[in-house]
Scaffold this motif. Structure first.
Motif, mmCIF file in Angstrom:
data_model
loop_
_atom_site.group_PDB
_atom_site.id
_atom_site.type_symbol
_atom_site.label_atom_id
_atom_site.label_comp_id
_atom_site.label_asym_id
_atom_site.label_seq_id
_atom_site.Cartn_x
_atom_site.Cartn_y
_atom_site.Cartn_z
ATOM 1 N N GLN A 1 0.846 -1.193 0.000
ATOM 2 C CA GLN A 1 0.000 0.000 0.000
ATOM 3 C C GLN A 1 0.878 1.239 0.000
ATOM 4 O O GLN A 1 1.673 1.440 0.910
ATOM 5 N N ILE B 1 -2.866 0.199 -4.128
ATOM 6 C CA ILE B 1 -2.998 -0.990 -3.280
ATOM 7 C C ILE B 1 -2.795 -2.242 -4.123
ATOM 8 O O ILE B 1 -3.434 -2.409 -5.177
ATOM 9 N N CYS C 1 -8.158 -0.387 2.256
ATOM 10 C CA CYS C 1 -7.113 0.618 2.478
ATOM 11 C C CYS C 1 -6.957 0.835 3.974
ATOM 12 O O CYS C 1 -7.908 1.237 4.649
#
Length: 267
Positions: free
Chosen positions: A34, A80, A231
């Protein structure tokens, strides 16, 4: 996958607030899977930045003049990558997983919860299978019902009432895992659903797999392992330590909260 995220939080008060100080955890975590492309958090006063002991970025600001509302805005782009079977990449310089074993006031358990989750201690069952089975059982036991709980409600309250939201699913799962001394932590963040326009803040759990020495992401609300649609913002022992915006104030009377989250896929 590249996501464009916007998160607006507005507090309104029935009487003027004389003074307030707020701690904001609305900055996505930088990890191997991420990455922040660009990110900005706007606050109504000058902010200071620090990193807490969980590794979360915390922005702190105070408002020293009277106000009837307070708005925090965060927005930007995050890339991501999908996870492999829900497992996060190995961490460096992280806290000892045992830090996430003791219960907190929000994640205490009773005998019924201990028995309800007894199968998670069966090491003959693959670790991820046990965790996913627990997530499914919790989602079935605690029906997702908006407005049925508050941020102050505990895991035992949600378990007994049989209703809750993602925060409650996560607290119940933490309580069940800690009942069996399995390290687990609360995660705040976002879940991208391509089929909706208006999103919400989200919460799930990460459980430490001792054999693999890795954290496994489990989303009880969606009965699934965490993948590329999640996320991460912050981790903690429970909601209190990972709350997107949390603070104290003098005055203000009753408080109302409005949150708007929009997420768009950019590729």
């Amino acid at each position: 996958m590249k996501l464009r995220i916007q998160h607006h939080t507005t507090y309104r008060y029935t009487w003027p607030v004389l003074y307030s100080i707020q701690h904001v955890r609305l900055t996505p975590q930088q990890q191997a899977n991420q990455r922040i492309v660009d990110w900005k958090v706007r606050t109504p006063a000058k902010q200071s930045t620090a990193v807490d002991h969980h590794g979360n970025t915390v922005l702190t600001f105070s408002v020293n003049q009277q106000h009837r509302d307070l708005t925090v805005q965060s927005f930007g782009h995050v890339e991501i990558d999908p996870l492999h079977d829900g497992y996060l990449p190995p961490e460096t310089n992280a806290l000892n997983p045992l830090v996430y074993t003791p219960t907190t006031p929000l994640t205490q358990f009773n005998n019924e919860m201990l028995e309800f989750s007894s199968f998670v201690a069966d090491t003959n069952i693959p670790f991820a299978h046990r965790m996913l089975a627990l997530a499914n059982a919790i989602a079935d036991r605690v029906e997702y019902t908006k407005g049925s709980t508050t941020v102050a409600d505990s895991a035992m309250q949600a378990f007994d009432n049989g209703q809750g939201v993602c925060q409650d699913h996560s607290h119940v799962m933490l309580a069940c895992l800690r009942a069996h001394n399995i390290p687990a932590r609360y995660v705040s963040g976002y879940f991208f659903n391509p089929n909706v326009e208006q999103h919400d803040s989200h919460a799930w759990v990460e459980v430490f797999d001792e054999n693999r020495q890795q954290w496994l992401g489990v989303d009880a609300t969606h009965k699934a392992l965490v993948d590329g649609n999640h996320c991460r913002l912050a981790v903690a022992k429970d909601f209190i330590g990972a709350s997107p915006v949390r603070g104290i104030r003098t005055g203000g009377g009753k408080e109302s909260l409005e949150v708007q989250v929009t997420i768009q896929r950019m590729d």
